[in-house]
Design a protein around this motif. Structure first.
Motif, PDB file in Angstrom:
ATOM      1  N   LYS A  47      -2.435 -54.340  57.968  1.00 28.09           N
ATOM      2  CA  LYS A  47      -3.677 -53.556  57.930  1.00 28.09           C
ATOM      3  C   LYS A  47      -3.823 -52.870  56.581  1.00 28.09           C
ATOM      4  CE  LYS A  47      -3.023 -52.233  62.757  1.00 28.09           C
ATOM      5  NZ  LYS A  47      -2.374 -51.167  63.546  1.00 28.09           N
ATOM      6  N   ARG A  48      -5.051 -52.742  56.142  1.00 29.51           N
ATOM      7  CA  ARG A  48      -5.276 -52.106  54.837  1.00 29.51           C
ATOM      8  C   ARG A  48      -5.981 -50.755  54.973  1.00 29.51           C
ATOM      9  NH1 ARG A  48      -8.241 -56.878  51.613  1.00 29.51           N
ATOM     10  NH2 ARG A  48      -7.650 -55.746  49.760  1.00 29.51           N
ATOM     11  N   VAL A  49      -5.449 -49.772  54.264  1.00 29.43           N
ATOM     12  CA  VAL A  49      -6.147 -48.510  54.044  1.00 29.43           C
ATOM     13  C   VAL A  49      -6.664 -48.569  52.612  1.00 29.43           C
ATOM     14  CG1 VAL A  49      -5.858 -46.005  53.822  1.00 29.43           C
ATOM     15  CG2 VAL A  49      -4.695 -47.249  55.669  1.00 29.43           C
ATOM     16  N   ILE A  50      -7.984 -48.353  52.431  1.00 32.12           N
ATOM     17  CA  ILE A  50      -8.587 -48.446  51.100  1.00 32.12           C
ATOM     18  C   ILE A  50      -8.942 -47.042  50.622  1.00 32.12           C
ATOM     19  CG2 ILE A  50     -10.448 -49.463  49.724  1.00 32.12           C
ATOM     20  CD1 ILE A  50      -9.177 -51.757  51.007  1.00 32.12           C
ATOM     21  N   VAL A  51      -8.541 -46.708  49.414  1.00 35.16           N
ATOM     22  CA  VAL A  51      -8.841 -45.387  48.851  1.00 35.16           C
ATOM     23  C   VAL A  51      -9.755 -45.555  47.638  1.00 35.16           C
ATOM     24  CG1 VAL A  51      -7.872 -43.199  48.046  1.00 35.16           C
ATOM     25  CG2 VAL A  51      -6.498 -44.689  49.539  1.00 35.16           C
ATOM     26  N   LEU A  52     -10.945 -44.951  47.712  1.00 32.39           N
ATOM     27  CA  LEU A  52     -11.953 -45.078  46.647  1.00 32.39           C
ATOM     28  C   LEU A  52     -12.329 -43.705  46.114  1.00 32.39           C
ATOM     29  CD1 LEU A  52     -14.741 -47.316  48.280  1.00 32.39           C
ATOM     30  CD2 LEU A  52     -12.924 -48.064  46.748  1.00 32.39           C
ATOM     31  N   GLY A  53     -12.564 -43.615  44.819  1.00 37.56           N
ATOM     32  CA  GLY A  53     -13.111 -42.365  44.300  1.00 37.56           C
ATOM     33  C   GLY A  53     -12.619 -42.020  42.910  1.00 37.56           C
ATOM     34  N   GLY A  54     -12.467 -40.721  42.660  1.00 36.36           N
ATOM     35  CA  GLY A  54     -12.052 -40.253  41.343  1.00 36.36           C
ATOM     36  C   GLY A  54     -10.555 -40.432  41.131  1.00 36.36           C
ATOM     37  N   GLY A  55     -10.149 -40.704  39.899  1.00 33.60           N
ATOM     38  CA  GLY A  55      -8.749 -40.991  39.585  1.00 33.60           C
ATOM     39  C   GLY A  55      -7.796 -39.908  40.066  1.00 33.60           C
ATOM     40  N   ALA A  56      -8.135 -38.643  39.809  1.00 31.97           N
ATOM     41  CA  ALA A  56      -7.230 -37.544  40.169  1.00 31.97           C
ATOM     42  C   ALA A  56      -7.030 -37.503  41.685  1.00 31.97           C
ATOM     43  CB  ALA A  56      -7.804 -36.214  39.669  1.00 31.97           C
ATOM     44  N   GLN A  57      -8.138 -37.593  42.420  1.00 35.13           N
ATOM     45  CA  GLN A  57      -8.050 -37.504  43.879  1.00 35.13           C
ATOM     46  C   GLN A  57      -7.430 -38.764  44.486  1.00 35.13           C
ATOM     47  OE1 GLN A  57     -10.766 -37.024  42.010  1.00 35.13           O
ATOM     48  NE2 GLN A  57     -12.059 -35.384  42.797  1.00 35.13           N
ATOM     49  N   VAL A  58      -7.817 -39.939  43.969  1.00 32.81           N
ATOM     50  CA  VAL A  58      -7.257 -41.186  44.506  1.00 32.81           C
ATOM     51  C   VAL A  58      -5.743 -41.187  44.342  1.00 32.81           C
ATOM     52  CG1 VAL A  58      -7.123 -43.698  44.220  1.00 32.81           C
ATOM     53  CG2 VAL A  58      -9.355 -42.562  44.214  1.00 32.81           C
ATOM     54  N   SER A  59      -5.258 -40.772  43.163  1.00 27.80           N
ATOM     55  CA  SER A  59      -3.809 -40.835  42.942  1.00 27.80           C
ATOM     56  C   SER A  59      -3.072 -39.857  43.854  1.00 27.80           C
ATOM     57  CB  SER A  59      -3.457 -40.652  41.463  1.00 27.80           C
ATOM     58  OG  SER A  59      -3.583 -39.323  41.071  1.00 27.80           O
ATOM     59  N   ALA A  60      -3.705 -38.745  44.217  1.00 26.60           N
ATOM     60  CA  ALA A  60      -3.062 -37.800  45.137  1.00 26.60           C
ATOM     61  C   ALA A  60      -3.083 -38.343  46.575  1.00 26.60           C
ATOM     62  CB  ALA A  60      -3.753 -36.434  45.067  1.00 26.60           C
ATOM     63  N   VAL A  61      -4.200 -38.909  46.985  1.00 29.37           N
ATOM     64  CA  VAL A  61      -4.307 -39.472  48.340  1.00 29.37           C
ATOM     65  C   VAL A  61      -3.303 -40.612  48.522  1.00 29.37           C
ATOM     66  CG1 VAL A  61      -5.780 -40.812  49.911  1.00 29.37           C
ATOM     67  CG2 VAL A  61      -6.733 -38.832  48.691  1.00 29.37           C
ATOM     68  N   VAL A  62      -3.210 -41.472  47.511  1.00 33.25           N
ATOM     69  CA  VAL A  62      -2.384 -42.667  47.654  1.00 33.25           C
ATOM     70  C   VAL A  62      -0.902 -42.310  47.740  1.00 33.25           C
ATOM     71  CG1 VAL A  62      -2.098 -43.299  45.219  1.00 33.25           C
ATOM     72  CG2 VAL A  62      -2.263 -45.078  46.933  1.00 33.25           C
ATOM     73  N   MET A  63      -0.493 -41.212  47.096  1.00 41.38           N
ATOM     74  CA  MET A  63       0.907 -40.772  47.247  1.00 41.38           C
ATOM     75  C   MET A  63       1.224 -40.487  48.707  1.00 41.38           C
ATOM     76  SD  MET A  63       2.179 -38.250  44.277  1.00 41.38           S
ATOM     77  CE  MET A  63       3.779 -38.122  45.093  1.00 41.38           C
ATOM     78  N   GLY A  64       0.344 -39.748  49.362  1.00 46.91           N
ATOM     79  CA  GLY A  64       0.551 -39.449  50.781  1.00 46.91           C
ATOM     80  C   GLY A  64       0.505 -40.708  51.623  1.00 46.91           C
ATOM     81  N   ALA A  65      -0.463 -41.574  51.314  1.00 48.03           N
ATOM     82  CA  ALA A  65      -0.652 -42.786  52.129  1.00 48.03           C
ATOM     83  C   ALA A  65       0.532 -43.742  51.990  1.00 48.03           C
ATOM     84  CB  ALA A  65      -1.948 -43.481  51.734  1.00 48.03           C
ATOM     85  N   VAL A  66       1.010 -43.946  50.769  1.00 48.28           N
ATOM     86  CA  VAL A  66       2.138 -44.873  50.555  1.00 48.28           C
ATOM     87  C   VAL A  66       3.401 -44.328  51.210  1.00 48.28           C
ATOM     88  CG1 VAL A  66       3.714 -45.805  48.809  1.00 48.28           C
ATOM     89  CG2 VAL A  66       1.252 -46.005  48.495  1.00 48.28           C
ATOM     90  N   ASN A  67       3.641 -43.042  51.063  1.00 47.02           N
ATOM     91  CA  ASN A  67       4.843 -42.472  51.680  1.00 47.02           C
ATOM     92  C   ASN A  67       4.793 -42.586  53.202  1.00 47.02           C
ATOM     93  OD1 ASN A  67       6.891 -41.294  49.772  1.00 47.02           O
ATOM     94  ND2 ASN A  67       5.014 -40.510  48.865  1.00 47.02           N
ATOM     95  N   GLU A  68       3.608 -42.392  53.768  1.00 46.11           N
ATOM     96  CA  GLU A  68       3.478 -42.499  55.223  1.00 46.11           C
ATOM     97  C   GLU A  68       3.569 -43.961  55.667  1.00 46.11           C
ATOM     98  OE1 GLU A  68       3.636 -40.151  57.340  1.00 46.11           O
ATOM     99  OE2 GLU A  68       3.118 -41.233  59.182  1.00 46.11           O
ATOM    100  N   ALA A  69       2.944 -44.875  54.898  1.00 51.01           N
ATOM    101  CA  ALA A  69       3.024 -46.306  55.244  1.00 51.01           C
ATOM    102  C   ALA A  69       4.484 -46.769  55.234  1.00 51.01           C
ATOM    103  CB  ALA A  69       2.188 -47.133  54.272  1.00 51.01           C
ATOM    104  N   ASP A  70       5.257 -46.257  54.282  1.00 48.54           N
ATOM    105  CA  ASP A  70       6.682 -46.585  54.196  1.00 48.54           C
ATOM    106  C   ASP A  70       7.387 -46.281  55.517  1.00 48.54           C
ATOM    107  OD1 ASP A  70       8.765 -47.522  52.529  1.00 48.54           O
ATOM    108  OD2 ASP A  70       9.488 -45.480  52.192  1.00 48.54           O
ATOM    109  N   ARG A  71       7.094 -45.114  56.077  1.00 49.55           N
ATOM    110  CA  ARG A  71       7.758 -44.680  57.312  1.00 49.55           C
ATOM    111  C   ARG A  71       7.413 -45.589  58.489  1.00 49.55           C
ATOM    112  NH1 ARG A  71       6.181 -39.422  58.951  1.00 49.55           N
ATOM    113  NH2 ARG A  71       8.273 -38.859  59.595  1.00 49.55           N
TER     114      ARG A  71
END
Lengths: 214, 214
Positions: A81-105
């Protein structure tokens, strides 16, 4: 069932292979084409409900333009399954940190969740990308990560939600937050929650929190 | 040329549309299928070299199973080149921060670079995902972000490099770093460099740094 087919680079190859798949009662759910270099082409198919997979393989292999056929693991199995993150660089990079760490778990426990991103500016470009997510395969959730989103982006969010994609929005200016399934203030938390919403190994249920803001 | 086609959910629909595209001299480069709900199906095509795009549109629209056809912006135009980041959650989330921030700087100047990720464990799963990137559309660069990668992952890296995908590896244990195009110690820097390598608006040239470690 997923397989790659190496063929000669001739017109109508895809039409021939598609025909054979149809004649074997299978539904094609995805076709990709790679390596258009030299005189061979690599097609990649995902098909469902083939009555006899061995017979289908043999029939495709026997086509005159086909050089080789190879079974492959499907994108669903590999990238899930894919989670897609769109938007501004600063916010996208912060969201994706949380998302990748959670996807890992969750992936450690046998799921497959991938997190795909693109930083973009401008109402028109973001609205176009939101609409395009509904044409991508395997998209379960979209996170809108910016400081100001409204207008046509809001229209696009309404459209993709109608097509079954969950939408999480950061707390931000503009009307997008009003039409999202969920609004989250902290970007890291937004990424984590987006992944939890699509994970089978998580307990967060959108039906219990839809429309809320955290 | 990219377009969505809404069709009745009947067997052979894809074979019929594909046939029409072939008869109009166009090459199909991508086909996707979404919304298999109710009795309609949405196909999405990207085709090249149609002699007469208007005539192709009209011919598809006149097929008995076709309900509607709509032009769409292609995935290349919306999401552009892809940098894929695979590996451990901690490292992937650090690499992707650098990559998204750098992609932002190029996308603001009119490029389209997206950064897609999946956190995974295990030699077998990672090798499978590395090989699968060569079947995905628009992949330009793969970043391997882990602490230990070797064995079959190294074989898979050699294979995808041969198919034209640039491979950046973090400095890590195992043999993957020995076969990568570039090795970078800092994950944020690895993400930035991976994006610079594929960006047309950046000056980093792999031919001048191939095989080096930073």
């Amino acid at each position: 069932m997923a397989f790659g087919v190496e063929t000669l680079d001739q017109p109508g190859v895809l039409a021939s292979v598609t025909r054979v798949i149809y004649e074997h009662g299978a539904n094609i759910t995805y076709v990709g084409m790679t390596e258009r270099g030299g005189d061979s082409v690599r097609l990649y198919f995902e098909v469902e409900s083939a009555a006899d997979e061995g017979a289908l393989e043999a029939a495709i292999t026997s086509l005159p333009q086909v050089v080789a056929l190879q079974r492959e693991p499907s994108f669903e199995k590999v990238f899930g399954k894919r989670v897609i993150v769109l938007g501004g660089g600063a916010q996208v990079s912060a969201v994706v940190m949380g998302a990748v760490n959670e996807a890992d778990r969750h992936n450690i426990r046998g799921e497959r969740i991938s997190v795909d991103t693109i930083p973009l500016i401008g109402e028109e470009h973001i609205a176009e990308a939101v609409r395009a997510t509904a044409r991508l395969p395997r998209v379960a959730c979209l996170v809108l990560a910016g400081s100001l989103m409204g207008g046509d982006i809001t229209e696009a969010v309404v459209e993709v939600r109608r097509k079954g994609i969950l939408v999480v929005s950061l707390k931000m200016a503009g009307s997008v937050a009003d039409v999202a399934d969920l609004v989250v203030g902290d970007p890291l938390q937004a990424g984590v929650m987006a992944v939890m919403l699509v994970a089978s190994t998580a307990k967060l249920d959108i039906e219990r929190i839809r429309g809320r803001s955290f």
